[in-house]
Design a protein around this motif. Structure first.
Motif, mmCIF file in Angstrom:
data_model
loop_
_atom_site.group_PDB
_atom_site.id
_atom_site.type_symbol
_atom_site.label_atom_id
_atom_site.label_comp_id
_atom_site.label_asym_id
_atom_site.label_seq_id
_atom_site.Cartn_x
_atom_site.Cartn_y
_atom_site.Cartn_z
ATOM 1 N N LYS A 214 0.834 -1.214 0.000
ATOM 2 C CA LYS A 214 0.000 0.000 0.000
ATOM 3 C C LYS A 214 0.862 1.256 0.000
ATOM 4 C CE LYS A 214 -4.124 -1.985 2.179
ATOM 5 N NZ LYS A 214 -4.997 -1.986 3.376
ATOM 6 N N LEU A 215 1.980 1.184 0.705
ATOM 7 C CA LEU A 215 2.888 2.337 0.735
ATOM 8 C C LEU A 215 3.547 2.542 -0.624
ATOM 9 C CD1 LEU A 215 3.584 4.325 2.996
ATOM 10 C CD2 LEU A 215 5.633 2.966 3.474
ATOM 11 N N LEU A 216 3.844 1.451 -1.318
ATOM 12 C CA LEU A 216 4.375 1.564 -2.677
ATOM 13 C C LEU A 216 3.351 2.235 -3.584
ATOM 14 C CD1 LEU A 216 6.564 0.905 -4.809
ATOM 15 C CD2 LEU A 216 5.385 -1.277 -5.182
ATOM 16 N N ASP A 217 2.092 1.853 -3.452
ATOM 17 C CA ASP A 217 1.030 2.473 -4.242
ATOM 18 C C ASP A 217 0.945 3.964 -3.942
ATOM 19 O OD1 ASP A 217 -1.066 2.289 -6.126
ATOM 20 O OD2 ASP A 217 -2.547 2.240 -4.520
ATOM 21 N N ALA A 218 1.047 4.324 -2.671
ATOM 22 C CA ALA A 218 1.019 5.739 -2.289
ATOM 23 C C ALA A 218 2.233 6.477 -2.853
ATOM 24 C CB ALA A 218 0.984 5.866 -0.766
ATOM 25 N N CYS A 219 3.369 5.796 -2.875
ATOM 26 C CA CYS A 219 4.579 6.404 -3.441
ATOM 27 C C CYS A 219 4.366 6.781 -4.906
ATOM 28 C CB CYS A 219 5.753 5.431 -3.301
ATOM 29 S SG CYS A 219 7.322 6.089 -3.892
ATOM 30 N N HIS A 220 3.719 5.900 -5.651
ATOM 31 C CA HIS A 220 3.420 6.208 -7.052
ATOM 32 C C HIS A 220 2.501 7.421 -7.165
ATOM 33 C CE1 HIS A 220 4.213 1.708 -8.089
ATOM 34 N NE2 HIS A 220 5.315 2.405 -8.094
ATOM 35 N N GLN A 221 1.540 7.511 -6.283
ATOM 36 C CA GLN A 221 0.599 8.633 -6.325
ATOM 37 C C GLN A 221 1.283 9.960 -6.024
ATOM 38 O OE1 GLN A 221 -2.936 7.831 -3.959
ATOM 39 N NE2 GLN A 221 -2.783 5.653 -4.423
ATOM 40 N N PHE A 222 2.204 9.958 -5.055
ATOM 41 C CA PHE A 222 2.864 11.200 -4.654
ATOM 42 C C PHE A 222 4.033 11.569 -5.551
ATOM 43 C CE2 PHE A 222 1.524 9.744 -0.198
ATOM 44 C CZ PHE A 222 0.318 10.421 -0.284
ATOM 45 N N HIS A 223 4.764 10.552 -6.014
ATOM 46 C CA HIS A 223 6.052 10.829 -6.660
ATOM 47 C C HIS A 223 6.176 10.302 -8.082
ATOM 48 C CE1 HIS A 223 7.425 12.226 -2.784
ATOM 49 N NE2 HIS A 223 7.215 11.043 -2.236
ATOM 50 N N GLY A 224 5.282 9.398 -8.492
ATOM 51 C CA GLY A 224 5.391 8.825 -9.821
ATOM 52 C C GLY A 224 6.035 7.446 -9.800
ATOM 53 N N VAL A 225 6.296 6.915 -10.997
ATOM 54 C CA VAL A 225 6.827 5.564 -11.159
ATOM 55 C C VAL A 225 8.333 5.635 -11.406
ATOM 56 C CG1 VAL A 225 6.812 3.527 -12.654
ATOM 57 C CG2 VAL A 225 4.658 4.607 -11.981
ATOM 58 N N PHE A 226 9.067 4.775 -10.707
ATOM 59 C CA PHE A 226 10.522 4.696 -10.852
ATOM 60 C C PHE A 226 10.944 3.230 -10.968
ATOM 61 C CE2 PHE A 226 9.599 8.539 -8.470
ATOM 62 C CZ PHE A 226 10.421 9.489 -9.057
ATOM 63 N N PRO A 227 12.138 2.979 -11.513
ATOM 64 C CA PRO A 227 12.658 1.613 -11.443
ATOM 65 C C PRO A 227 12.620 1.125 -9.997
ATOM 66 C CG PRO A 227 14.085 2.990 -12.798
ATOM 67 C CD PRO A 227 13.075 3.908 -12.171
ATOM 68 N N THR A 228 12.182 -0.112 -9.793
ATOM 69 C CA THR A 228 11.962 -0.622 -8.439
ATOM 70 C C THR A 228 12.640 -1.973 -8.277
ATOM 71 O OG1 THR A 228 9.854 0.566 -8.318
ATOM 72 C CG2 THR A 228 10.209 -1.218 -6.730
ATOM 73 N N LEU A 229 13.489 -2.069 -7.257
ATOM 74 C CA LEU A 229 14.271 -3.269 -7.005
ATOM 75 C C LEU A 229 13.639 -4.084 -5.886
ATOM 76 C CD1 LEU A 229 16.800 -4.734 -5.325
ATOM 77 C CD2 LEU A 229 16.839 -4.782 -7.816
ATOM 78 N N LEU A 230 13.356 -5.343 -6.171
ATOM 79 C CA LEU A 230 12.914 -6.277 -5.145
ATOM 80 C C LEU A 230 14.148 -6.834 -4.445
ATOM 81 C CD1 LEU A 230 10.800 -8.123 -3.730
ATOM 82 C CD2 LEU A 230 11.154 -9.738 -5.618
#
Length: 264
Positions: A214-230
């Motif tokens: 859910k926090l990742l989803d919020a991150c997209h809403q506030f800041h946009g999409v970035f390369p994401t490392l698992l």
């Protein structure tokens, strides 16, 4: 995973991240296999030993060795932890830098030193921490002050925000909102270990829990999409299982991109 990935890399994996300390002195079969992979795929480096916040002088030879490794493998992205791990000796753990104005200036000066040597940006990660000795400002204030003073980019670790929010009793979404979008270079997401209701340990050894998604989803809403490392450092399952989480990351990214297109 070397043998597996030298045979084939799933198309769902966009890039790899490695700790350069684990690879920069390896030769033989492992060295050849690693070189084979870096020639074909995009790699990021995420360091463990730079100790950017240490009171001890920077290990300049180590930094030069990092540059040589990045050059050989043509890796442009090098990130490190906004912490320290050395003083009179090497502690092999990430210690919290005091949240003070003096520490901000100290770190910023060292960031510029490192960048002059590696001839690349140094990207700094917000870290999980378990004590805040000598703090004169909040974690969010300290992180943003370092980014501003050093004029550097940020590796935003979503799981670390969640871990710290539980351990230090602050609002994870408020912290996330406070991060500077223009500074973010890429993201980390990982699992952790719940030792108690009010104590979480950042282990990278488990599946990602729903509050972190859910926090990742919020991150997209506030800041946009970035390369994401698992991140997964131990208890590593089969690649097919890891791909379930990797593709969930892609799903969150794609949903956000699609929503932006609909609202445009």
């Amino acid at each position: 995973m070397l043998d597996e990935f030298c045979q084939t890399v799933p198309s769902d994996i966009d890039f790899f991240e490695v700790a350069p300390e684990n690879w920069m002195t390896l030769g033989g079969k492992f060295g050849r296999q690693f070189r084979e992979l870096t020639e074909k795929h995009e790699f990021y480096c995420h360091g463990l030993s730079l100790s950017i916040g240490s009171p001890a002088p920077l290990d300049l030879q180590f930094v030069k060795n990092i540059k040589d490794f990045l050059d050989v493998h043509q890796i442009g992205t090098y990130s490190e932890h906004l912490s320290y791990c050395s003083g009179s000796g090497h502690m092999y753990d990430l210690m919290p830098i005091p949240f003070t104005s003096e520490a901000v200036m100290h770190v910023a000066k060292r960031v510029k030193q490192v960048e002059d040597i590696i001839e690349r940006p140094l990207i700094l990660e917000n870290v999980s921490f378990y004590a805040a000795p000598g703090a004169e400002m909040s974690e969010a204030e300290f992180v943003t002050a370092v980014m501003q003073e050093a004029d550097c980019k940020m590796l935003l670790d979503v799981n670390n925000i969640y871990v710290n929010s539980i351990n230090h009793k602050y609002d994870a979404v408020d912290f996330l909102k406070a991060m500077p979008s223009e500074r973010i270079a890429y993201l980390h997401i990982a699992g952790h270990y719940e030792e108690a209701a009010d104590l979480i340990v950042d282990t990278h050894g488990a599946d990602i829990v729903e509050p972190v998604w859910k926090l990742l989803d919020a991150c997209h809403q506030f800041h946009g999409v970035f390369p994401t490392l698992l991140e997964r450092d131990f208890n590593i399952p089969q690649t097919s299982e890891l791909l379930l989480e990797i593709n969930k990351v892609h799903d969150y990214q794609n949903r956000h991109i699609a929503s932006l297109k609909r609202s445009a």
